[in-house]
Design a protein around this motif. Structure first.
Motif, PDB file in Angstrom:
ATOM      1  N   PHE A  13       0.787  -1.145  -0.190  1.00  0.00           N
ATOM      2  CA  PHE A  13       0.059  -0.098  -0.125  1.00  0.00           C
ATOM      3  C   PHE A  13       0.956   1.149   0.055  1.00  0.00           C
ATOM      4  O   PHE A  13       0.437   2.392  -0.345  1.00  0.00           O
ATOM      5  CB  PHE A  13      -1.037  -0.095   1.206  1.00  0.00           C
ATOM      6  N   ARG A  14       1.904   1.344   0.402  1.00  0.00           N
ATOM      7  CA  ARG A  14       3.070   2.481   0.282  1.00  0.00           C
ATOM      8  C   ARG A  14       3.503   2.706  -1.204  1.00  0.00           C
ATOM      9  O   ARG A  14       3.219   3.566  -1.887  1.00  0.00           O
ATOM     10  CB  ARG A  14       4.331   2.153   0.925  1.00  0.00           C
ATOM     11  N   TYR A  15       3.576   1.581  -1.933  1.00  0.00           N
ATOM     12  CA  TYR A  15       3.788   1.907  -3.233  1.00  0.00           C
ATOM     13  C   TYR A  15       2.509   2.228  -4.208  1.00  0.00           C
ATOM     14  O   TYR A  15       2.657   2.860  -5.132  1.00  0.00           O
ATOM     15  CB  TYR A  15       4.378   0.266  -4.081  1.00  0.00           C
ATOM     16  N   GLU A  77       9.475   4.952 -17.971  1.00  0.00           N
ATOM     17  CA  GLU A  77      11.090   4.494 -18.534  1.00  0.00           C
ATOM     18  C   GLU A  77      11.696   3.683 -17.647  1.00  0.00           C
ATOM     19  O   GLU A  77      11.591   3.533 -16.314  1.00  0.00           O
ATOM     20  CB  GLU A  77      11.787   5.986 -18.348  1.00  0.00           C
ATOM     21  N   LYS A  78      12.272   2.671 -18.131  1.00  0.00           N
ATOM     22  CA  LYS A  78      12.798   1.787 -17.559  1.00  0.00           C
ATOM     23  C   LYS A  78      13.929   2.062 -16.539  1.00  0.00           C
ATOM     24  O   LYS A  78      14.326   1.357 -15.696  1.00  0.00           O
ATOM     25  CB  LYS A  78      13.481   0.502 -18.454  1.00  0.00           C
ATOM     26  N   ASP A  79      14.654   3.083 -16.997  1.00  0.00           N
ATOM     27  CA  ASP A  79      15.799   3.500 -16.094  1.00  0.00           C
ATOM     28  C   ASP A  79      15.339   4.200 -15.126  1.00  0.00           C
ATOM     29  O   ASP A  79      16.023   5.005 -14.146  1.00  0.00           O
ATOM     30  CB  ASP A  79      16.811   4.667 -16.862  1.00  0.00           C
ATOM     31  N   ASN A  80      13.902   4.348 -14.640  1.00  0.00           N
ATOM     32  CA  ASN A  80      13.398   5.193 -13.555  1.00  0.00           C
ATOM     33  C   ASN A  80      12.731   4.004 -12.592  1.00  0.00           C
ATOM     34  O   ASN A  80      11.698   3.859 -12.969  1.00  0.00           O
ATOM     35  CB  ASN A  80      12.376   6.371 -13.945  1.00  0.00           C
ATOM     36  N   PRO A  81      13.316   3.826 -11.493  1.00  0.00           N
ATOM     37  CA  PRO A  81      12.810   2.809 -10.631  1.00  0.00           C
ATOM     38  C   PRO A  81      11.498   3.233  -9.804  1.00  0.00           C
ATOM     39  O   PRO A  81      10.932   2.627  -9.115  1.00  0.00           O
ATOM     40  CB  PRO A  81      13.823   2.372  -9.576  1.00  0.00           C
ATOM     41  N   GLN A  82      11.418   4.633  -9.875  1.00  0.00           N
ATOM     42  CA  GLN A  82      10.294   5.363  -9.450  1.00  0.00           C
ATOM     43  C   GLN A  82       8.976   5.442 -10.560  1.00  0.00           C
ATOM     44  O   GLN A  82       8.103   6.183 -10.058  1.00  0.00           O
ATOM     45  CB  GLN A  82      10.496   6.489  -8.535  1.00  0.00           C
ATOM     46  N   VAL A  84       5.754   4.835 -12.584  1.00  0.00           N
ATOM     47  CA  VAL A  84       4.374   4.040 -12.227  1.00  0.00           C
ATOM     48  C   VAL A  84       4.345   2.733 -12.670  1.00  0.00           C
ATOM     49  O   VAL A  84       3.965   1.745 -11.845  1.00  0.00           O
ATOM     50  CB  VAL A  84       3.156   4.810 -12.645  1.00  0.00           C
ATOM     51  N   LEU A  85       5.171   2.433 -13.796  1.00  0.00           N
ATOM     52  CA  LEU A  85       5.135   0.966 -14.090  1.00  0.00           C
ATOM     53  C   LEU A  85       6.029   0.113 -13.288  1.00  0.00           C
ATOM     54  O   LEU A  85       5.385  -0.874 -12.624  1.00  0.00           O
ATOM     55  CB  LEU A  85       5.595   0.892 -15.507  1.00  0.00           C
ATOM     56  N   ALA A  86       7.117   0.655 -12.723  1.00  0.00           N
ATOM     57  CA  ALA A  86       7.920  -0.044 -11.770  1.00  0.00           C
ATOM     58  C   ALA A  86       7.119  -0.205 -10.338  1.00  0.00           C
ATOM     59  O   ALA A  86       7.087  -1.043  -9.996  1.00  0.00           O
ATOM     60  CB  ALA A  86       9.280   0.667 -11.365  1.00  0.00           C
ATOM     61  N   MET A  87       6.642   0.741  -9.960  1.00  0.00           N
ATOM     62  CA  MET A  87       5.826   1.006  -8.631  1.00  0.00           C
ATOM     63  C   MET A  87       4.844  -0.016  -8.439  1.00  0.00           C
ATOM     64  O   MET A  87       4.580  -0.870  -7.743  1.00  0.00           O
ATOM     65  CB  MET A  87       5.596   2.568  -8.293  1.00  0.00           C
ATOM     66  N   GLN A 116      -3.652  -4.115 -16.955  1.00  0.00           N
ATOM     67  CA  GLN A 116      -4.294  -3.047 -17.856  1.00  0.00           C
ATOM     68  C   GLN A 116      -3.236  -1.927 -17.812  1.00  0.00           C
ATOM     69  O   GLN A 116      -2.861  -1.452 -18.813  1.00  0.00           O
ATOM     70  CB  GLN A 116      -5.495  -2.454 -17.216  1.00  0.00           C
ATOM     71  N   ILE A 117      -2.489  -1.745 -16.633  1.00  0.00           N
ATOM     72  CA  ILE A 117      -1.319  -0.539 -16.570  1.00  0.00           C
ATOM     73  C   ILE A 117      -0.407  -1.097 -17.359  1.00  0.00           C
ATOM     74  O   ILE A 117       0.355  -0.659 -18.303  1.00  0.00           O
ATOM     75  CB  ILE A 117      -0.949  -0.359 -14.893  1.00  0.00           C
TER      76      ILE A 117
END
Length: 314
Positions: A13-15, A77-82, A84-87, A116-117
């Protein structure tokens, strides 16, 4: 409950909250950028990236702040660990780790939203689809919160999940307020100007508080009133006061279930007492930046104490 399961529920729930907050920032930035010329629009996107805490990472990869680059960096963006896709990938991974502790409805809401995302963010998002993507991310949060509220026992798993929500929500609101003073407002000469009012409007939209604030204040944009609303108004579910009140209730419930209090409860009581005694004049007298830094530090200490008290890594 195993510490690993409690940790997964807490961070799930934090993510989720972080992903929702990113969507809100993007929505506010898009609204502002669409009303600006090209040069000013780039400054708006610079502010959005800075508010999300991604400026250094972004500038290491991009030399300009065009909207297309900015929102795709924040979304996928793959190089962004923050991103939305990564989170949201972390949301699903943590849901899977705690599968036996969550309801079927919650798992389905998160898993379906993830599919969906992931699908819509498989390719760069054009301008005409940003609004659709933002709406989908916010809906994913709404579905998950609705599922946990309507289908989960009020047991320790529920309280760990809700504690994670309010820890993250408080941190986000505090950082957005701090960025306003140190990045969104580059010069004191802007105070009271149309730019200043526009930036405060962006702050309110970033926390979905624009309608509530206007209803309470007859539409008037006032810096002091907005800070009081976002810091001390216990009626608004993203204010610092509301988040810490809700967090206190979750920790009290966990203490009752486990038959003991921990360091997190003691820190929570101290933080609650300090915030209850504060007035908006005291905040500005102390300095908003200093007040926010102290709040963020306290909030982080409570989060760490929760992890230690309930042995999240055990």
């Amino acid at each position: 409950m195993l510490g690993r399961t409690a940790n997964a529920l807490f961070w799930m729930f934090r993510y989720l909250e972080r992903a929702e907050n990113t969507a809100r920032l993007l929505d506010a930035g898009l609204r502002m950028a669409l009303t600006r010329d090209l040069v000013t629009a780039e400054e708006e996107w610079r502010s959005v990236i800075a508010t999300a805490g991604l400026r250094r990472n972004y500038e290491a990869r991009h030399g300009s702040y065009t909207g297309m680059q900015a929102w795709n960096f924040m979304l996928r963006e793959k190089d962004n660990p923050q991103s939305v896709l990564a989170m949201f990938g972390q949301v699903r991974d943590n849901a899977r780790q705690s599968r036996n502790a969550v309801s079927g409805e919650l798992w389905e809401a998160i898993n379906d939203s993830w599919i969906q995302i992931k699908d819509i963010l498989a390719k760069p998002v054009p301008e005409q689809r940003v609004g659709e993507v933002v709406a989908m991310i916010r809906q994913a949060g709404t579905l998950a919160h609705g599922a946990i509220g309507g289908s989960m026992l009020r047991d320790q798993g529920y309280h760990f999940a809700r504690a994670g929500t309010f820890i993250e929500r408080a941190d986000s609101t505090a950082r957005i307020l701090d960025i306003k003073y140190y990045l969104l407002l580059p010069s004191l000469s802007y105070v009271g100007s149309s730019l200043d009012a526009g930036q405060w409007d962006t702050v309110l939209r970033s926390v979905s508080g624009d309608r509530a604030y206007r209803w309470l204040n007859a539409g008037q944009i006032d810096a002091k009133g907005i800070v009081e609303f976002l810091v001390l108004d216990g009626r608004f579910p993203r204010s610092l006061a509301y988040c810490h009140s809700a967090l206190r209730d979750q920790l009290a419930s966990l203490a009752r279930i486990h038959g003991r209090e921990g360091q997190s409860d003691a820190l929570m009581r101290d933080a609650d007492t300090r915030l209850a005694d504060v007035t908006i004049d005291m905040v500005f007298e102390k300095g908003l930046h200093e007040f926010i830094l102290e709040f963020i530090s306290t909030n982080a200490a409570i989060a760490q104490a929760i992890s230690d008290d309930y042995r999240f890594l055990a």
